[in-house]
Motif scaffolding. Structure first.
Motif, PDB file in Angstrom:
ATOM      1  N   VAL A  87      24.033  21.345   8.787  1.00  0.00           N
ATOM      2  CA  VAL A  87      23.607  22.072   7.849  1.00  0.00           C
ATOM      3  C   VAL A  87      22.083  22.582   8.051  1.00  0.00           C
ATOM      4  N   LEU A  88      21.605  21.133   8.247  1.00  0.00           N
ATOM      5  CA  LEU A  88      19.857  21.344   8.648  1.00  0.00           C
ATOM      6  C   LEU A  88      19.685  22.161   9.680  1.00  0.00           C
ATOM      7  N   THR A  89      20.200  22.274  10.724  1.00  0.00           N
ATOM      8  CA  THR A  89      20.155  22.869  12.130  1.00  0.00           C
ATOM      9  C   THR A  89      20.264  24.517  11.639  1.00  0.00           C
ATOM     10  N   ALA A  90      21.462  24.682  10.827  1.00  0.00           N
ATOM     11  CA  ALA A  90      21.641  26.183  10.504  1.00  0.00           C
ATOM     12  C   ALA A  90      20.118  26.727   9.419  1.00  0.00           C
ATOM     13  N   VAL A  91      19.945  25.664   8.698  1.00  0.00           N
ATOM     14  CA  VAL A  91      18.756  26.234   7.843  1.00  0.00           C
ATOM     15  C   VAL A  91      17.555  26.543   8.823  1.00  0.00           C
ATOM     16  N   THR A 136      31.797  23.366  -1.508  1.00  0.00           N
ATOM     17  CA  THR A 136      31.381  22.117  -2.103  1.00  0.00           C
ATOM     18  C   THR A 136      30.840  20.894  -1.444  1.00  0.00           C
ATOM     19  N   THR A 137      31.427  20.961  -0.032  1.00  0.00           N
ATOM     20  CA  THR A 137      30.859  20.048   0.678  1.00  0.00           C
ATOM     21  C   THR A 137      29.547  20.378   1.283  1.00  0.00           C
ATOM     22  N   THR A 138      29.146  21.655   1.576  1.00  0.00           N
ATOM     23  CA  THR A 138      28.039  22.131   1.903  1.00  0.00           C
ATOM     24  C   THR A 138      27.059  22.081   0.863  1.00  0.00           C
ATOM     25  N   TYR A 139      27.359  22.707  -0.190  1.00  0.00           N
ATOM     26  CA  TYR A 139      26.518  22.264  -1.522  1.00  0.00           C
ATOM     27  C   TYR A 139      26.027  20.607  -1.750  1.00  0.00           C
ATOM     28  N   ARG A 140      26.960  19.924  -1.794  1.00  0.00           N
ATOM     29  CA  ARG A 140      26.904  18.382  -1.831  1.00  0.00           C
ATOM     30  C   ARG A 140      25.543  18.092  -0.813  1.00  0.00           C
ATOM     31  N   LEU A 141      25.817  18.529   0.672  1.00  0.00           N
ATOM     32  CA  LEU A 141      24.932  18.118   1.707  1.00  0.00           C
ATOM     33  C   LEU A 141      23.538  18.697   1.373  1.00  0.00           C
ATOM     34  N   LEU A 142      23.565  19.989   0.765  1.00  0.00           N
ATOM     35  CA  LEU A 142      22.106  20.454   0.473  1.00  0.00           C
ATOM     36  C   LEU A 142      21.557  19.769  -0.523  1.00  0.00           C
ATOM     37  N   CYS A 189      21.713  16.731  -1.074  1.00  0.00           N
ATOM     38  CA  CYS A 189      21.188  15.601  -0.453  1.00  0.00           C
ATOM     39  C   CYS A 189      19.917  15.887   0.153  1.00  0.00           C
ATOM     40  N   LEU A 190      19.942  17.090   1.103  1.00  0.00           N
ATOM     41  CA  LEU A 190      18.774  17.353   1.941  1.00  0.00           C
ATOM     42  C   LEU A 190      17.794  17.926   1.068  1.00  0.00           C
ATOM     43  N   LEU A 191      17.883  18.311  -0.003  1.00  0.00           N
ATOM     44  CA  LEU A 191      16.725  18.849  -1.047  1.00  0.00           C
ATOM     45  C   LEU A 191      16.166  17.343  -1.529  1.00  0.00           C
ATOM     46  N   ARG A 192      16.625  16.545  -1.854  1.00  0.00           N
ATOM     47  CA  ARG A 192      16.320  15.427  -2.459  1.00  0.00           C
ATOM     48  C   ARG A 192      15.308  14.612  -1.519  1.00  0.00           C
ATOM     49  N   LEU A 193      15.788  14.579  -0.192  1.00  0.00           N
ATOM     50  CA  LEU A 193      15.079  14.201   0.900  1.00  0.00           C
ATOM     51  C   LEU A 193      13.614  14.950   1.344  1.00  0.00           C
ATOM     52  N   GLY A 194      13.994  16.358   0.868  1.00  0.00           N
ATOM     53  CA  GLY A 194      12.612  16.846   1.392  1.00  0.00           C
ATOM     54  C   GLY A 194      12.876  17.829   2.569  1.00  0.00           C
ATOM     55  N   ALA A 195      14.077  17.571   3.092  1.00  0.00           N
ATOM     56  CA  ALA A 195      14.216  18.145   4.347  1.00  0.00           C
ATOM     57  C   ALA A 195      14.791  19.792   4.195  1.00  0.00           C
ATOM     58  N   VAL A 196      14.939  20.181   3.140  1.00  0.00           N
ATOM     59  CA  VAL A 196      15.021  21.619   2.824  1.00  0.00           C
ATOM     60  C   VAL A 196      14.386  21.692   1.515  1.00  0.00           C
ATOM     61  N   THR A 213      17.326  32.287  -4.596  1.00  0.00           N
ATOM     62  CA  THR A 213      18.220  30.930  -4.073  1.00  0.00           C
ATOM     63  C   THR A 213      18.612  30.759  -2.587  1.00  0.00           C
ATOM     64  N   ARG A 214      17.560  31.084  -2.009  1.00  0.00           N
ATOM     65  CA  ARG A 214      17.773  31.099  -0.446  1.00  0.00           C
ATOM     66  C   ARG A 214      17.045  29.633   0.037  1.00  0.00           C
ATOM     67  N   TYR A 215      17.627  29.159   1.146  1.00  0.00           N
ATOM     68  CA  TYR A 215      17.202  27.763   1.543  1.00  0.00           C
ATOM     69  C   TYR A 215      16.192  27.926   2.731  1.00  0.00           C
ATOM     70  N   PHE A 216      15.130  26.979   2.632  1.00  0.00           N
ATOM     71  CA  PHE A 216      14.391  26.907   3.894  1.00  0.00           C
ATOM     72  C   PHE A 216      14.154  25.465   4.298  1.00  0.00           C
ATOM     73  N   LEU A 217      13.288  25.399   5.508  1.00  0.00           N
ATOM     74  CA  LEU A 217      13.141  23.862   5.566  1.00  0.00           C
ATOM     75  C   LEU A 217      12.114  23.571   4.802  1.00  0.00           C
ATOM     76  N   GLY A 218      12.182  22.289   4.528  1.00  0.00           N
ATOM     77  CA  GLY A 218      11.279  21.528   3.463  1.00  0.00           C
ATOM     78  C   GLY A 218      10.330  20.701   4.463  1.00  0.00           C
ATOM     79  N   PRO A 219       9.178  20.157   3.363  1.00  0.00           N
ATOM     80  CA  PRO A 219       7.991  19.363   4.005  1.00  0.00           C
ATOM     81  C   PRO A 219       8.560  18.363   5.003  1.00  0.00           C
TER      82      PRO A 219
END
Length: 270
Positions: A27-31, A53-59, A61-68, A75-81
């Motif tokens: 997911v992170l690589t796709a973002v 639902t699996t993709t959303y759950r992973l997103l 987690c990545l949002l919470r960590l700041g990776a995206v 509602t578009r996703y980008f790389l995070g800090p």
């Protein structure tokens, strides 16, 4: 162009720990691939081949960590800090290895022994490069990529030797638990670092490797902080006091060159 790791199957079974990591990185690589314009949940679902639902759950987690991060309006996703910080860190390490490659080569050619570049990364030290001299007996005490607590190994101690006593104590306290697995204690590491500070270098037998000795000096950045260290390791028969002096003169000369290169390239301690 980035390649997207193949995802796990579409089954609804709970993924193993390793599979979950693989899916998160997919997911992170796709973002990252779509970072300039961002990407959507439906698009990510299609690219990584997972249930929505699996993709959303992973997103999440990545949002919470700041990776995206997500743009609320589109509602578009980008790389995070966090992802951007990791990228900067990786580029800096690659630049460092490129800049100091000639330094390591010259030391290896001049001494015939094995030379190590070890870089500080928070409370750890990481061997990022290594050169072999032409002496027949090689001393491959650590591999490139090896991570150890700051304070373990000659190069790591060399970085500690130029720190304030307050910094030393903080690092020793933070790494105390890990020191035990290397057969030492926080008190012993502090004692070695303070002893090295008095003489201006580290000279020590290599723990866990019989008959090998190493000498090391720190590399200081433009802010006066220990950024990295250069160490030379050899069998003890090649480490008489007089030869250690020769090695240290060679290393010290190259450390001066390295520090000038780092200042010019504006590379600083992490």
């Amino acid at each position: 162009i980035m390649s997207i790791p193949s995802s796990a199957s579409h089954s609804g079974k709970t993924p193993s720990g390793t599979q979950s990591v693989e899916r998160a990185f997919a997911v992170l690589t796709a973002v990252a691939t779509a970072h300039s314009s961002g990407t959507t949940l439906p698009a990510l679902t299609q690219v990584v081949g997972l249930h929505r639902t699996t993709t959303y759950r992973l997103l999440k987690c990545l949002l919470r960590l700041g990776a995206v991060r997500v743009d609320v309006e589109s509602t578009r996703y980008f790389l995070g800090p966090l992802a951007l910080e990791l990228g900067v860190s990786a580029r800096q390490q690659l630049r460092l290895n490129e800049l100091l490659a000639p330094v390591l080569t010259r030391i290896a050619e001049a001494t015939g022994d094995t030379v190590f570049l070890v870089v500080r990364d928070g409370l750890e030290s990481v061997c990022t490069d290594r050169r072999l001299g032409d002496y027949p007996v090689k001393t491959l005490i650590v591999d490139v990529g090896t991570r150890r607590p700051l304070g373990i190994g000659a190069a790591s101690l060399a970085m500690l030797q130029v720190m304030t006593d307050k910094e030393l104590k903080e690092i020793a306290r933070a790494n105390a638990g890990q020191f035990q697995s290397f057969g030492t204690t926080a008190a012993a590491v502090l004692k070695k670092a303070r002893a090295a500070a008095k003489v201006g270098y580290v000279s020590a037998v290599v723990p866990g490797v019989e008959g090998v000795h190493a000498v090391a000096l720190p590399i200081i950045d433009s802010q006066g902080k220990p950024f990295a260290a250069l160490a030379v390791a050899a069998i003890e028969q090649r480490m008489s006091q007089s030869r250690q002096g020769e090695l240290l003169r060679t290393i010290r000369s190259e450390v001066s060159r390295a520090e000038r290169l780092l200042i010019k390239a504006d590379i600083q301690a992490a």
